[in-house]
Every structure is written in C-alpha cells, then in structure tokens.
Design a protein around this motif. Structure first.
Motif, mmCIF file in Angstrom:
data_model
loop_
_atom_site.group_PDB
_atom_site.id
_atom_site.type_symbol
_atom_site.label_atom_id
_atom_site.label_comp_id
_atom_site.label_asym_id
_atom_site.label_seq_id
_atom_site.Cartn_x
_atom_site.Cartn_y
_atom_site.Cartn_z
ATOM 1 N N UNK A 29 1.099 -1.170 0.113
ATOM 2 C CA UNK A 29 0.051 -0.101 0.146
ATOM 3 C C UNK A 29 0.827 1.204 0.106
ATOM 4 N N UNK A 30 1.882 1.322 0.661
ATOM 5 C CA UNK A 30 2.754 2.408 0.933
ATOM 6 C C UNK A 30 3.438 2.534 -0.388
ATOM 7 N N UNK A 31 4.155 1.499 -0.938
ATOM 8 C CA UNK A 31 4.749 1.434 -2.143
ATOM 9 C C UNK A 31 3.776 2.080 -3.383
ATOM 10 N N UNK A 32 2.578 1.725 -3.431
ATOM 11 C CA UNK A 32 1.608 2.110 -4.461
ATOM 12 C C UNK A 32 1.441 3.495 -4.310
ATOM 13 N N UNK A 33 1.263 3.944 -3.100
ATOM 14 C CA UNK A 33 1.254 5.317 -2.733
ATOM 15 C C UNK A 33 2.569 6.209 -3.101
ATOM 16 N N UNK A 34 3.487 5.779 -3.276
ATOM 17 C CA UNK A 34 4.589 6.426 -3.539
ATOM 18 C C UNK A 34 5.291 6.593 -2.145
ATOM 19 N N UNK A 35 5.200 6.097 -1.078
ATOM 20 C CA UNK A 35 5.681 6.324 0.189
ATOM 21 C C UNK A 35 6.600 5.073 0.409
ATOM 22 N N UNK A 36 7.831 5.211 -0.362
ATOM 23 C CA UNK A 36 8.871 4.244 -0.496
ATOM 24 C C UNK A 36 9.525 4.307 0.793
ATOM 25 N N UNK A 37 9.790 5.205 1.567
ATOM 26 C CA UNK A 37 10.507 5.248 2.814
ATOM 27 C C UNK A 37 9.749 4.467 3.829
ATOM 28 N N UNK A 38 8.405 4.650 3.849
ATOM 29 C CA UNK A 38 7.654 3.796 4.871
ATOM 30 C C UNK A 38 7.450 2.198 4.344
ATOM 31 N N UNK A 39 7.445 1.936 3.126
ATOM 32 C CA UNK A 39 7.234 0.652 2.547
ATOM 33 C C UNK A 39 8.436 -0.056 2.629
ATOM 34 N N UNK A 40 9.734 0.460 2.536
ATOM 35 C CA UNK A 40 10.849 -0.330 2.664
ATOM 36 C C UNK A 40 11.314 -1.248 3.785
ATOM 37 N N UNK A 41 10.932 -0.732 4.888
ATOM 38 C CA UNK A 41 11.184 -1.640 6.095
ATOM 39 C C UNK A 41 10.186 -2.692 6.426
ATOM 40 N N UNK A 42 8.912 -2.502 6.042
ATOM 41 C CA UNK A 42 8.237 -3.485 5.857
ATOM 42 C C UNK A 42 8.065 -4.557 5.106
ATOM 43 N N UNK A 43 8.743 -4.140 3.823
ATOM 44 C CA UNK A 43 8.679 -5.315 2.753
ATOM 45 C C UNK A 43 10.197 -5.893 3.141
ATOM 46 N N UNK A 44 11.348 -5.194 3.473
ATOM 47 C CA UNK A 44 12.440 -6.086 3.957
ATOM 48 C C UNK A 44 12.200 -6.772 5.043
ATOM 49 N N UNK A 45 11.430 -6.720 5.941
ATOM 50 C CA UNK A 45 10.955 -7.488 7.314
ATOM 51 C C UNK A 45 10.057 -8.821 6.489
ATOM 52 N N UNK A 46 9.149 -8.361 5.679
ATOM 53 C CA UNK A 46 8.331 -9.709 4.984
ATOM 54 C C UNK A 46 9.258 -10.599 4.228
ATOM 55 N N UNK A 47 10.165 -10.034 3.728
ATOM 56 C CA UNK A 47 11.108 -10.840 2.702
ATOM 57 C C UNK A 47 12.011 -11.657 3.685
ATOM 58 N N UNK A 48 12.409 -11.019 4.753
ATOM 59 C CA UNK A 48 13.450 -11.787 5.796
ATOM 60 C C UNK A 48 12.559 -13.128 6.384
ATOM 61 N N UNK A 49 11.299 -12.721 6.598
ATOM 62 C CA UNK A 49 10.540 -13.821 7.285
ATOM 63 C C UNK A 49 10.208 -14.695 6.212
ATOM 64 N N UNK A 50 9.829 -14.389 5.106
ATOM 65 C CA UNK A 50 9.532 -15.442 4.264
ATOM 66 C C UNK A 50 10.686 -16.531 3.698
ATOM 67 N N UNK A 51 11.941 -15.556 3.914
ATOM 68 C CA UNK A 51 13.152 -16.690 3.635
ATOM 69 C C UNK A 51 13.540 -17.794 4.763
ATOM 70 N N UNK A 52 13.060 -17.475 5.836
ATOM 71 C CA UNK A 52 13.035 -18.086 7.000
ATOM 72 C C UNK A 52 11.968 -19.496 6.569
#
Length: 194
Positions: A29-52
C-alpha cells in the motif's frame, strides 16, 4: 493492516505465517502510494521472514523480492533493486514455472525500469524485446511491454529543431543532427524517466 498485524502478533506470536503476508500487504500500500521510505522496512521484514519460512524458491518469495525491488527503485537504490531482481530471476528458474508465467513478467518489468533509470537503454531494450517475444500469446501482459517499448528513445535523432544560434546548417534547414546516431548522453538528456 496495521491493526491486523498487531492482532496476529498477539494471537499467534512473531513466528506466524500471517505476519509476512500482512507486512507485504501494508508495504505494498505504501509502495503504491509512492511512500517508499515507509514501505521499505515493512517489505524487507516480510522478505526476511519469508526467507526463513520457505525452504526452496517459489513464486511467493519472488513476488516479495519484486515488490521490494520496486520500492528500492522508487528510493533510487538501483543497485540493490537490480540485485534483488537477479536473485528473483534465478529463483524463478528453480520453481519450475514456465517462462511465460506472470511472475517473470513482473520481474522483467521492474528490471527494465531499473535499466532505464540508470541510463542503460540498450540493455532495457533487450529485456523488453525478449519479453515481447515471450509474452506474445498473452495480450494483457504484452500490452505493458509494448507501452514500455514505445517509451524507449529512438536510435536516431531526426528532424529535431536546433537550439544553437551559430549553427548555420541547422539554421538553414531547421534541423540538428539529422541522421546522426544518438549517443547515450543524448538519450539521457531527453529521457522522460529521469
């Protein structure tokens, strides 16, 4: 989604499989709104969890990488985005999905954007033209690549009015560089995506 995230954490704990999904949705949602700084930590956390959670590459993991790469592109972290996209492409090759799967299109679309934003027009053209061939039988996917292809700068600058006052040939004919091969610097100056 924030409320859902807190409820899931309270009910199922930090290791719940629902947490990365919710993080990815909120980050998207943040990415699609162009709020990349808010999106980045959420998406990094999601990817790290999914990698596990995932023991082998799969389409969901590739989508996480692609989403994060889009965000990194928005933040002008092009080398990080490119690394994620190369990893996503390699992972897709291990999933067994066919090369005309939508996940390949998503990765190639973002990769072409990264190449364009970094001035690597010839590489972007190659990615886009490969995608046009790969998705020839899928008009919905192909349309996006056709639009990207149409936005590519042409190979030659023809009939472009001169802005230089002292160029007598240009003044006489009203054109500059007629038939002259365009350089990467020319393309960068007039590229709409910079």
């Amino acid at each position: 989604y924030r409320e859902s995230l807190e409820i899931t954490r309270a009910a199922d704990g930090e290791d719940s499989l629902e947490i990365p999904v919710t993080l990815m949705n909120l980050g998207g949602i943040y990415r699609d709104k162009g709020e990349f700084a808010k999106a980045e930590p959420l998406l990094e956390d999601a990817l790290a969890r999914d990698r596990k959670f995932f023991l082998s590459p799969n389409v969901a993991l590739v989508r996480d990488m692609t989403s994060l790469a889009q965000t990194k592109t928005g933040l002008k972290k092009y080398s990080e985005a490119e690394a994620l996209l190369k990893e996503a492409t390699a992972a897709l090759g291990k999933t067994g999905v066919p090369p005309d799967h939508r996940a390949y299109a998503d990765v190639q679309d973002v990769y072409a954007a990264v190449l364009l934003k970094t001035g690597r027009v010839d590489e972007a053209r190659s990615v886009i033209e490969t995608a046009l061939r790969t998705f020839a039988a899928k008009p919905t996917i192909r349309a996006g690549f056709e639009k990207l292809h149409a936005s590519l700068p042409s190979q030659f600058r023809v009939f472009r009015p001169s802005r230089e006052k002292n160029d007598s040939i240009s003044a006489l004919y009203g054109v500059a560089g007629c038939g002259r091969p365009e350089t990467s610097a020319d393309a960068k100056r007039r590229a709409p995506w910079n």
